[in-house]
Scaffold this active site. Structure first.
Site, PDB file in Angstrom:
ATOM      1  N   CYS A  85     -31.844  18.444  59.713  1.00 49.59           N
ATOM      2  CA  CYS A  85     -33.249  18.128  59.945  1.00 49.59           C
ATOM      3  C   CYS A  85     -34.070  19.342  59.520  1.00 49.59           C
ATOM      4  O   CYS A  85     -33.845  20.448  60.027  1.00 49.59           O
ATOM      5  CB  CYS A  85     -33.466  17.843  61.428  1.00 49.59           C
ATOM      6  SG  CYS A  85     -35.201  17.647  61.877  1.00 49.59           S
ATOM      7  N   CYS A 196     -37.401  16.851  53.764  1.00 52.58           N
ATOM      8  CA  CYS A 196     -37.206  16.101  55.014  1.00 52.58           C
ATOM      9  C   CYS A 196     -36.045  15.159  54.745  1.00 52.58           C
ATOM     10  O   CYS A 196     -35.994  14.514  53.690  1.00 52.58           O
ATOM     11  CB  CYS A 196     -38.471  15.306  55.356  1.00 52.58           C
ATOM     12  SG  CYS A 196     -38.235  14.135  56.712  1.00 52.58           S
TER      13      CYS A 196
HETATM   14  N1  DGL Z   1     -35.641  14.245  59.379  1.00 47.55           N
HETATM   15  C1  DGL Z   1     -36.587  15.178  59.905  1.00 47.55           C
HETATM   16  C2  DGL Z   1     -36.765  16.353  58.959  1.00 47.55           C
HETATM   17  O1  DGL Z   1     -35.934  16.555  58.111  1.00 47.55           O
HETATM   18  C3  DGL Z   1     -37.962  14.782  60.200  1.00 47.55           C
HETATM   19  C4  DGL Z   1     -38.594  13.595  60.575  1.00 47.55           C
HETATM   20  C5  DGL Z   1     -39.322  13.766  61.882  1.00 47.55           C
HETATM   21  O2  DGL Z   1     -38.624  13.723  62.890  1.00 47.55           O
HETATM   22  O3  DGL Z   1     -40.564  13.914  61.855  1.00 47.55           O
HETATM   23  O4  DGL Z   1     -37.708  17.086  59.071  1.00 47.55           O
END
Ligand code: DGL
Length: 281
Positions: A85, A196
């Site tokens: 993440c 992301c």
């Molecule tokens: N998958 C998460 C990231 O890579 C983000 C999405 C979120 O929870 O806002 O930042």
């Protein structure tokens, strides 16, 4: 006489699983690449769907969540933690690395490295959540490698939610993607980091807006390579006589995780175990 089994301290048992977490199902794009790259490894994936999205959250909140999720995965015997993440990596990686008894890898450094290698014009775009953009971690990581690169960051509020919300290919998602690509085209970047782990799902949509000559970089492939190299260099790989297994924990609704997650993982998701965490709605 049976083989002598070495007693490994915590985190050093090659047969232990890799622990991986994300705010939701986006990190399953990283899991997918990891399962392809390392088919012999076991992986425990933890989706913090009960507290999704992370993008609008503060650094303090993300540090607290990262600590809690790392603790759960360490308790499950993980030999290595992967923060799949970008928002959590941007906010919390150094703290998690300092406190964890096992190594912790994050998404930003491998992508920054790939972006610096790939750009010919030395103009790199970064698409990410508000939390990631505000942290400035991509700019720092890219400039640590080449301080002359022009970095254009674009925050995409609502994009991860639109992708995870069950309608990743909706008009709403397309509008957000189109809006995000305008400043990148204006800046003339030749490389764009999908900063992301939800965004690989709309890679084709992004590529259509950016043009095929723009090179896009995702965390998934870069991080899978980093995990493989880390395990190999430490001598912690699972033997290739083992078929890797993967399992899932979620802090929110387990059925929703299974339904939404299959699209991201592109592999079947079996049972999902619910794990309680603090502040969960
Ligand atoms: N998958 C998460 C990231 O890579 C983000 C999405 C979120 O929870 O806002 O930042």
């Amino acid at each position: 006489m049976g083989a002598i089994r070495v007693a490994y301290p915590i985190g050093m048992d090659p047969d232990a699983p890799i622990g991986m977490f994300d705010s939701g199902v986006g990190g399953l794009t990283v899991l997918h690449a990891t399962l392809v790259r390392l088919p012999h490894e076991d992986v425990v994936y933890l989706g913090d769907t009960g507290r999704f999205p992370y993008g609008p959250r503060s650094q303090d909140e993300l540090i607290a969540y990262g600590r809690e999720l790392t603790g759960i995965l360490v308790e499950r015997g993980a030999k290595l933690i992967v923060v799949a993440c970008n928002s959590a990596t941007a906010a919390a990686l150094p703290v998690l690395q300092q406190e964890s008894p096992v190594p912790v890898l994050g998404v930003i450094t491998p992508e920054a490295h790939a972006a610096v290698q790939a750009t010919r014009l030395r103009k790199v775009g970064v698409l990410a959540t508000e939390a990631t953009v505000n942290s400035q971690r991509y700019v720092e990581a890219i400039h640590d490698l080449d301080a002359g690169i022009q970095v254009t960051q674009v925050a995409c509020p609502g994009l991860a939610e639109s992708i995870q919300g069950g309608e990743p290919y909706s008009e709403r998602t397309l509008e957000l993607v189109q809006l995000a690509c305008v400043p990148l085209r204006e800046a003339g970047v030749d490389v764009v980091v999908l900063g992301c782990t939800h965004y690989p799902l709309v890679r084709h949509m992004l590529q259509r807006e950016l043009g095929t000559e723009v090179h896009t970089i995702t965390a998934a492939e870069e991080l899978a390579e980093e995990i493989a190299a880390t395990l190999a260099r430490k001598g912690w790989q699972r033997g290739d006589d083992h078929r890797g297994e993967y399992r899932f924990l979620a802090t929110g609704d387990t059925e929703a995780f299974r339904e939404e997650g299959t699209r991201f993982l592109q592999l079947p998701i079996g049972d999902v175990e619910h794990v309680p965490v603090a502040d969960c709605l």
